[in-house]
Each structure stands twice: as C-alpha cells, then as structure tokens.
Scaffold this motif. Sequence first.
Motif, PDB file in Angstrom:
ATOM      1  N   ALA A   1       6.867  -1.155   1.538  1.00  0.00           N
ATOM      2  CA  ALA A   1       6.940  -1.244   2.999  1.00  0.00           C
ATOM      3  C   ALA A   1       5.848  -2.189   3.464  1.00  0.00           C
ATOM      4  CB  ALA A   1       6.759   0.137   3.630  1.00  0.00           C
TER       5      ALA A   1
ATOM      6  N   VAL B   1      10.398   6.428   5.574  1.00  0.00           N
ATOM      7  CA  VAL B   1       9.686   5.398   6.339  1.00  0.00           C
ATOM      8  C   VAL B   1      10.386   5.149   7.673  1.00  0.00           C
ATOM      9  CG1 VAL B   1       8.939   2.992   6.383  1.00  0.00           C
ATOM     10  CG2 VAL B   1       8.774   4.303   4.263  1.00  0.00           C
TER      11      VAL B   1
ATOM     12  N   LEU C   1       3.366  10.305   5.553  1.00  0.00           N
ATOM     13  CA  LEU C   1       4.174  10.019   4.377  1.00  0.00           C
ATOM     14  C   LEU C   1       3.674  10.688   3.094  1.00  0.00           C
ATOM     15  CD1 LEU C   1       5.208   6.286   4.848  1.00  0.00           C
ATOM     16  CD2 LEU C   1       6.691   8.289   4.886  1.00  0.00           C
TER      17      LEU C   1
END
Length: 286
Positions: free
Chosen positions: A228, A64, A239
């Motif tokens: 997140a 991330v 991702l």
Amino acid sequence: MGRKRDRPDEAPQARLTDGRIVRILPSEITSGFEVDVGGTPQSHVDLADPTHLHFEYVARMGAVIDQLPDGPLTAVHLGAGGLTIPRYIASTRPGSRQQVIELEQPLVDLVREHLPLPRGASIRMRIGDAREGLGRLPSAMHGGVDLLVSDVYSGAQTPAHLTTVEFYSACAEMLSASGVLLVNAADGAGLAFARRQVATIREVLPEVAVLAEVQVLKGRRFGNLVIAASAQSLPVEWLPRLMAAGPHPAKVAHGDEIERFVAGARPASDGDATDSPKPSLKLFER
C-alpha cells in the motif's frame, strides 16, 4: 470436506489470446466460485456475498480499503480476474465509480456471463494493456482517483513493464492527493522481487506499508504481499490488530520496518525490470 468440483471440460470456459484456458469452477473449500487461468486460481467470487473475500491477500486489500474515508470511491483496477474487489467496493461503498482495465476480452465476457455484476454497480470495463490503458482514461480522472489497484498477472507472473518506476509514476499521476495505490506482489524465499518493488514504489509514493502472512513477510515461503502506498500518511493505525486477528496471522510493516525491508534494494526501471518470480506448480495443488 471439499465441495464437488465440476469436471474441467464441463465448466464454463474460454480460450485467451495466448492459448491458455480460463475456467469458472465451484470452490472446493468454501462458497462461491474460482476463476482459474491455465491451472492457476486467480480469483474467488461469492455472488451471494460480495463482501466474502476468500483469498488472503484480497482480504488484506479489503482491510486497507475499509480504512479509507467513508463514502463512495473513485477507483481504477488494473487486471479484472473475477472482479472481486470492484464487487466488494460496490457493495460496501454504494455510489462508487470504478474503471477496470483488462487485457483479455474473452475473460471479461466469460466472467460477465457466468458471474454477473450486481445491478446498479458503476463498473466500466476497458480492454487493453494496463499501462497503456491508464493513459486512455478520461482526463478528468487524472489526479482524482481515490484508489488504484494493480493486480495484473500473465499466468502466475506480473509482467515486467508493470513493475517499474515509469509505470508507478503513471499510477501516481492518477491518484488524488490522499489517494492510495494497492499492489499485489508475489514472491518467495529472500523476497528479492518484493523488496525491489517496495524500493521502486517509494521512488514515486513515499508512504509505504506491506501486508502479508508472517512467514511470507519473513521470506520463508512463497506467497502474496500487498503493498500500500500514498503521497500522504497511510491509515495504518488499526491494521496491525486486524491483520493479527486472522484467519491466518499476518503482519503490517511500515515506518522503520520498511527501511529494513528494502535494505538497499535498487528500484526497477523500464531498462532492467523483470517479471515476478514464477511459483512452483505445487503451490496450487489441492
């Protein structure tokens, strides 16, 4: 084959304020060292390569962080451990300014002596409770933090007061408009705690994604989930492919999947929050 491990009584160690022993032990299965607190491995540090993120959930946090805009970051870390993520940021984003809040002075002293920070890294250590420490950060940081990482454990559990709407509101106040909150949530079958954590965080930061190993995300075994969150859209485009690449297949849940994941879970408040569930000791057997 595993690496030869120091006998526990020979390893660098310190006693925490609650009586638990923290030790620094050579990793049994890879390069580097583990910070072990009361028998629970809490951090892995590779002094020769700070970009080596051995623990799976830490690697997901790194993925991330890598999606954030280029350049130095202003980061706040709640919970020190072995300072793995601060080391990673210092290496991958030179010039970053980082603050770490950790309750245990003996832990900080032990890590700094035996796992020294890289020279030139701007990492300031502050001792105290994570939630109280947020309020003592310089006023200039409020609204200016690019990344806030909450990874606080007392033993193998996150304390209840660090799981609530009130706590996450204090975290959100530190973030810039595009700042990102990363939370390590550990849970097992059914994911009741993790689902409630996502519901709680969404009360404050509406854009949420969850990263975890597939079986953990399905609630089939105990493990770590990385949550997140941001006030703005998260950089999740790449991702899913990164997570699927391994080393262990993982998944990113966001958008409609988050709606299904929460499934009516009630946000936690200071009046009704609980510690995160305690894992079985078998989870840490070698």
